[in-house]
Design a protein around this motif. Structure first.
Motif, PDB file in Angstrom:
ATOM      1  N   UNK A  64      38.920 -76.521 -28.045  1.00 51.73           N
ATOM      2  CA  UNK A  64      38.304 -76.011 -26.819  1.00 51.73           C
ATOM      3  C   UNK A  64      37.112 -75.097 -27.100  1.00 51.73           C
ATOM      4  N   UNK A  65      37.201 -74.293 -28.178  1.00 53.59           N
ATOM      5  CA  UNK A  65      36.169 -73.285 -28.400  1.00 53.59           C
ATOM      6  C   UNK A  65      35.101 -73.713 -29.412  1.00 53.59           C
ATOM      7  N   UNK A  66      35.413 -74.687 -30.230  1.00 56.18           N
ATOM      8  CA  UNK A  66      34.463 -75.118 -31.265  1.00 56.18           C
ATOM      9  C   UNK A  66      34.101 -76.585 -31.103  1.00 56.18           C
ATOM     10  N   UNK A  67      35.109 -77.409 -30.958  1.00 51.30           N
ATOM     11  CA  UNK A  67      34.906 -78.858 -30.892  1.00 51.30           C
ATOM     12  C   UNK A  67      35.106 -79.479 -32.245  1.00 51.30           C
ATOM     13  N   UNK A  68      36.028 -80.436 -32.327  1.00 47.05           N
ATOM     14  CA  UNK A  68      36.386 -81.018 -33.617  1.00 47.05           C
ATOM     15  C   UNK A  68      35.174 -81.601 -34.335  1.00 47.05           C
ATOM     16  N   UNK A  69      34.262 -82.196 -33.592  1.00 55.01           N
ATOM     17  CA  UNK A  69      33.108 -82.854 -34.223  1.00 55.01           C
ATOM     18  C   UNK A  69      32.116 -81.874 -34.823  1.00 55.01           C
ATOM     19  N   UNK A  70      32.286 -80.589 -34.544  1.00 57.47           N
ATOM     20  CA  UNK A  70      31.388 -79.571 -35.090  1.00 57.47           C
ATOM     21  C   UNK A  70      31.963 -78.858 -36.306  1.00 57.47           C
ATOM     22  N   UNK A  71      33.225 -79.111 -36.619  1.00 56.58           N
ATOM     23  CA  UNK A  71      33.915 -78.334 -37.652  1.00 56.58           C
ATOM     24  C   UNK A  71      33.724 -78.967 -39.030  1.00 56.58           C
ATOM     25  N   UNK A  72      33.146 -78.194 -39.945  1.00 58.70           N
ATOM     26  CA  UNK A  72      33.021 -78.640 -41.330  1.00 58.70           C
ATOM     27  C   UNK A  72      34.339 -78.471 -42.070  1.00 58.70           C
ATOM     28  N   UNK A  73      34.984 -77.317 -41.885  1.00 59.46           N
ATOM     29  CA  UNK A  73      36.218 -77.042 -42.627  1.00 59.46           C
ATOM     30  C   UNK A  73      37.097 -76.046 -41.893  1.00 59.46           C
ATOM     31  N   UNK A  74      38.375 -76.162 -42.155  1.00 60.93           N
ATOM     32  CA  UNK A  74      39.365 -75.145 -41.801  1.00 60.93           C
ATOM     33  C   UNK A  74      39.828 -74.527 -43.105  1.00 60.93           C
ATOM     34  N   UNK A  75      39.731 -73.196 -43.201  1.00 55.69           N
ATOM     35  CA  UNK A  75      40.087 -72.488 -44.431  1.00 55.69           C
ATOM     36  C   UNK A  75      41.308 -71.617 -44.149  1.00 55.69           C
TER      37      UNK A  75
END
Length: 448
Positions: free
Chosen positions: A217-228
């Motif tokens: 909702x706040x970032x958008x999966x298609x914008x995420x490079x990584x989850x750390x």
């Protein structure tokens, strides 16, 4: 476990011969105050002369039981024989050429070892750096190039370092971020599974769904490079997420082309009873950051991960003058050999069994201990006002101070400053661990 001596004839005993800190330490501390920046703090200003096994010996001759390991660094003890031998031979051969100028075999050997030890049987490559924060920054760089995306997602209570980017990724403001902004952009924070502090019982997959909802909702999966994510939170309080949390987040990352980065800087290299804490949940990260315990006390860090991701970065895009220094590489090879020879994963599990049993008995006597948690030799107790989850940082500090005065070196942590964390060297003999727990019990019962 048999006594492991650090250096010739270093007795594995707690010995208090002066006040803590003693007169010689106080003298050095006065000199320090004139020339060392005030922003560089110390948990306990006793000045160390030698250390090994499970003790540190100060300049006044006091021998303290070490439940800190230099913040999870000296897992194989200080001056482990294989580390000393490797470092000595390497220093005599050469100290530096810069791997980017004239390379050497030690760097390659460390990368081979880390590729073999990190989770997963896929093709892996590694790059070496100096510190944990450098490793995290480079993992982000790799993820951004590989995905062509910018956003970095981290979780509540995270700690990832003190550089500008890693300060942005770190959750706790004071002392790590206060006054140091503005910070790097495109860093977003999502909730973490923190079983002790959940307002109502929640499973790992349910906590992961909450995390994922915030990301989508706040970032958008298609914008995420990584989850750390740290598989066991370090500075944030040694929080072990509910079972299934890491698995669900990792699976979401895979489904959406997001790089899952396990920050194993504090939790890796046998610390939790497996080579890497991700293994407890059968999670195979895309990238793993490694530092702290990997080189027996010398500065070395790494990013290890899927070959296609590691190779996404253009030639010359990764590196640094000292990254993978030959002396640090020699130390790492000695430390890893020691971990394998002594089966320090099994030792970490034995430490966990001893500590959790003793600490749970103590918690039954001391209602201020709200939670006992951790994995392997990465164990903590959370201190609260009895009958609540309200943090009691003052009591936490008092317990730590009381233990310091009795010759037991330990650390606090946690977003609320109310967690006592225990990081004994994995080579600590049983009698020292038992004695340290005796001291802790005496201090806690005397204060509560």
């Amino acid at each position: 476990m048999s006594t492991h001596e650090g250096g010739p004839g270093l007795p594995q005993e707690r010995r208090i011969v002066t006040e803590i800190p003693g007169p010689r330490s106080q003298e050095i501390h006065a000199r320090r105050q004139a020339v060392v920046a005030a922003g560089v703090g110390s948990v306990l200003p006793v000045y160390v002369e030698k250390a090994g096994g499970g003790v540190v010996v100060d300049v006044d001759g006091n021998s303290l039981i070490d439940l800190a390991s230099g913040i999870a660094v000296t897992s194989v003890g200080n001056s482990a024989p294989a580390v000393v031998q490797g470092v000595t031979e390497q220093v005599a051969a050469f100290t530096h050429t810069c791997f980017m100028v004239a390379p050497y075999e030690g760097y390659v050997e460390v990368c081979e070892k880390l590729a073999a030890l990190t989770p997963g049987d896929h093709a892996k490559k590694a790059a070496l750096f100096n510190s944990g924060a450098e490793a995290v920054e480079n993992a982000v760089k790799i993820a951004r190039v590989h995905t062509g995306r910018d956003a970095v997602v981290v979780v509540d209570h995270a700690y990832h370092g003190r550089t500008n980017l890693t300060m942005a990724m770190t959750a706790k403001n004071m002392p790590y971020k206060q006054g140091f902004g503005p910070f790097a952009g495109e860093v977003y924070r999502a909730p973490m599974s923190y079983p002790f502090r959940e307002p109502a019982p929640i499973t790992g997959p349910e906590a992961a769904a909450r995390t994922i909802e915030v990301i989508e909702k706040q970032v958008g999966a298609d914008n995420v490079a990584c989850v750390v994510i740290e598989p066991v939170l370090g500075e944030g309080g040694f929080v072990v997420p509910a079972p299934g949390y890491l698995t669900a987040v990792s699976e979401w990352c895979t489904a959406h082309g997001v790089v899952f980065v396990a920050d194993e800087i504090q939790s890796g290299m046998c610390r939790t009873g497996t080579w890497f804490a991700s293994e407890h949940e059968d999670v195979v990260p895309d990238l793993v950051t490694v530092a702290k315990g990997v080189a027996g006390g010398l500065p070395l860090a790494a990013v290890v991960g899927r070959s296609e991701m590691m190779d996404a970065v253009h030639g010359g895009g990764l590196g640094g003058t000292y990254g993978g220094n030959p002396v640090a590489c020699a130390a790492a090879l000695g430390a890893i050999a020691t971990m394998e020879e002594l089966d320090l994963n099994a030792r970490a599990r034995a430490i966990e069994a001893t500590m959790t049993e003793r600490l749970r008995i103590l918690a039954d006597k001391a209602p201020a201990i709200g939670d006992v948690r951790g994995r392997g030799a990465m164990i903590a107790i959370e201190i609260v006002r009895p009958g609540t989850t309200e943090p009691d940082a003052a009591l936490t500090s008092a317990i730590a101070t009381g233990c310091h005065q009795q010759g037991v070196l330990m650390l606090t942590c946690g977003t609320f400053g109310n967690v006592l964390r225990f990081l004994p060297p994995l080579v600590m003999p049983d009698h020292l661990l038992d004695e340290a727990l005796d001291v802790l019990e005496e201090v806690v019962t005397g204060l509560v």
